[in-house]
Enzyme design. Structure first.
Site, PDB file in Angstrom:
ATOM      1  N   GLU A 245       0.867  -1.184   0.000  1.00  0.00           N
ATOM      2  CA  GLU A 245       0.000   0.000   0.000  1.00  0.00           C
ATOM      3  C   GLU A 245       0.897   1.226   0.000  1.00  0.00           C
ATOM      4  OE1 GLU A 245      -3.039   0.201   3.073  1.00  0.00           O
ATOM      5  OE2 GLU A 245      -2.594   2.337   3.369  1.00  0.00           O
ATOM      6  N   GLU A 250      -1.271  11.323   4.231  1.00  0.00           N
ATOM      7  CA  GLU A 250      -2.374  11.202   5.174  1.00  0.00           C
ATOM      8  C   GLU A 250      -2.242  12.339   6.177  1.00  0.00           C
ATOM      9  OE1 GLU A 250      -3.448   6.793   6.214  1.00  0.00           O
ATOM     10  OE2 GLU A 250      -1.262   6.961   6.117  1.00  0.00           O
TER      11      GLU A 250
END
Length: 433
Positions: A245, A250
């Site tokens: 991933e 974020e």
């Protein structure tokens, strides 16, 4: 004082040297080798300093990891119209689910224009309260909610079918139920997801293996979890995190006073590991701080540079690097995993899922892009006992605890959509030609 009474002083005699030829110069009469050495050592040291600086600058420049492969444009979306983004031939699809996407998120992802839409050349992803549609009582008791447009069949491996050891196919009814419906029951504590948001992906539209991704976006304000990230098109090496991933960025919208890196921080990371319990993300993540200014105040450019030799993520400029990882050794070696793990109650040797790969494995396959704003979760992104967190990840029903604490987190959400939403100006993706 009148001119007649003014007293004039005699001009002082000058002591300026005018006869330079007759000035004594003893250092010329008695030359010492030590004086000559002291004179020249200054110039030698200056030269060494300049030469050393030039050599250091050269090797620093030549050592910068750069992608020198030619790039071909895979996708460019400037959000000129709703149909160009979400239409049959649009750049993105809306994933619709209520199951928390493996993170225990408290928000459901919808296909509603209330939660994702295009306006004035920009994309808006906006969280809203489910109670705005159903009423607050329905969230907690006596309601069956089936989400419209559930994409479980399209997003799960084998279209939602489980493949048995003998090849038999059985539909994953339990998985479908978790993703597509919820029942609120006061007695059991089950509730309907209290927040609605959106998750947009390029799955089936655009993907790349090695290249560049560039996104210009403004982060949202409020107790929420915005992310720009990537998942593999095919889980070649196995389910998450075996196939990897890539989290380009974020953030947490909790404000700059939040004690676990608030809205003035952004983070980049890689998730990878031979089992879900052995995720190596702690060895491949970093962040950038914007000092006392939240990333919700303005647009910033978030970029990924990805080759078989290195992976770099940064914000605005390479000087603001979120993560730079040189792929100089295999990930299984990088993880320093234990040799023995427990499969249930039985010990077993840990197998390397990437044994036949390269130093880039598992990040050597096609990945697609995801843009989403989540709210809450139980995977640890919001650490326990930080910022008056209104739930415990391992509680009996953390989503219900979160919903009951609405007076604590909802006031952090701006009423102005421009500030509450993650706003995306453009998305560009290139791959190696």
């Amino acid at each position: 004082m009148t001119p007649s009474t003014r007293r004039f002083q005699q001009r002082m005699k000058s002591h300026m040297i005018t006869d330079f030829d007759n000035v004594p110069k003893p250092w010329l009469e008695n030359k010492r080798p030590r004086d000559k050495f002291a004179y020249w050592i200054v110039y030698v040291l200056v030269f060494i300093g300049l030469a050393g600086g030039a050599v250091q600058a050269y090797f620093s420049y030549s050592g910068v990891l750069l992608d020198r492969q030619p790039l071909c444009l895979v996708m460019e979306e400037n959000f000129d119209s709703q149909d160009a983004v979400f239409g049959d031939n649009g750049s993105f699809v809306r994933e619709v689910s209520m199951d928390g996407f493996g993170n225990g998120e408290f928000s459901m992802a919808t296909d509603s224009n209330n939660n994702s839409y295009v306006q004035d050349g920009k994309l808006y992803i906006v969280p809203t309260l489910t109670s705005d549609n159903l009423g607050n009582n329905a969230i907690f008791d006596g309601t069956i909610y089936n989400i419209t447009g559930c994409t479980f069949n399209e997003t799960q491996p084998n279209n939602g079918f489980l493949i048995g050891a003998n090849g038999d196919k059985t539909f994953d009814t339990a998985g479908y139920t978790r993703a597509c419906s919820a029942v609120s029951n006061k007695t059991s504590g089950a509730i309907i997801n209290p927040v609605q948001s959106a998750r947009l992906t390029t799955r089936g539209k655009s993907s790349l293996k090695f290249g560049r991704v560039e996104i210009r976006a403004k982060m949202p304000n409020g107790y929420m979890w915005p992310a720009l990230w990537m998942l593999p098109v095919d889980n070649v090496y196995g389910p998450w995190p075996l196939s990897g991933e890539i989290d380009i960025v974020e953030s947490r919208g909790n404000g700059i006073r939040y004690t676990a890196r608030g809205s003035n921080y952004v983070q980049g990371s890689l998730n990878w590991g031979p089992t879900p319990q052995l995720n190596g993300v702690s060895k491949t993540y970093s962040w950038w701080s914007n000092k006392r200014v939240p990333f919700s105040d303005d647009f910033h450019t978030y970029a990924l540079e990805w080759t078989d030799k290195f992976i770099r993520m940064y914000v605005d400029t390479r000087l603001h690097t979120l993560l730079e990882l040189k792929l100089d050794k295999p990930f299984f070696q990088r993880g320093d995993f234990p040799a023995i793990i427990f499969n249930g109650s039985n010990p077993a040797a840990l197998q390397n899922p990437w044994v036949n790969g390269t130093n880039a494995t598992p990040f050597d396959q096609d990945f697609y892009l995801i843009l989403n704003v989540a709210v809450g979760g139980t995977n640890g992104w919001f650490p326990e006992s930080q910022g008056n967190k209104p739930w415990l990840d391992n509680a009996a029903n953390p989503m219900r605890d979160f919903a009951n604490a609405i007076s604590q987190w909802y006031p952090t959400w701006p009423t102005n959509v421009e500030d509450r939403a993650m706003v995306v100006d453009y998305v560009k993706m290139w791959k190696h030609c």
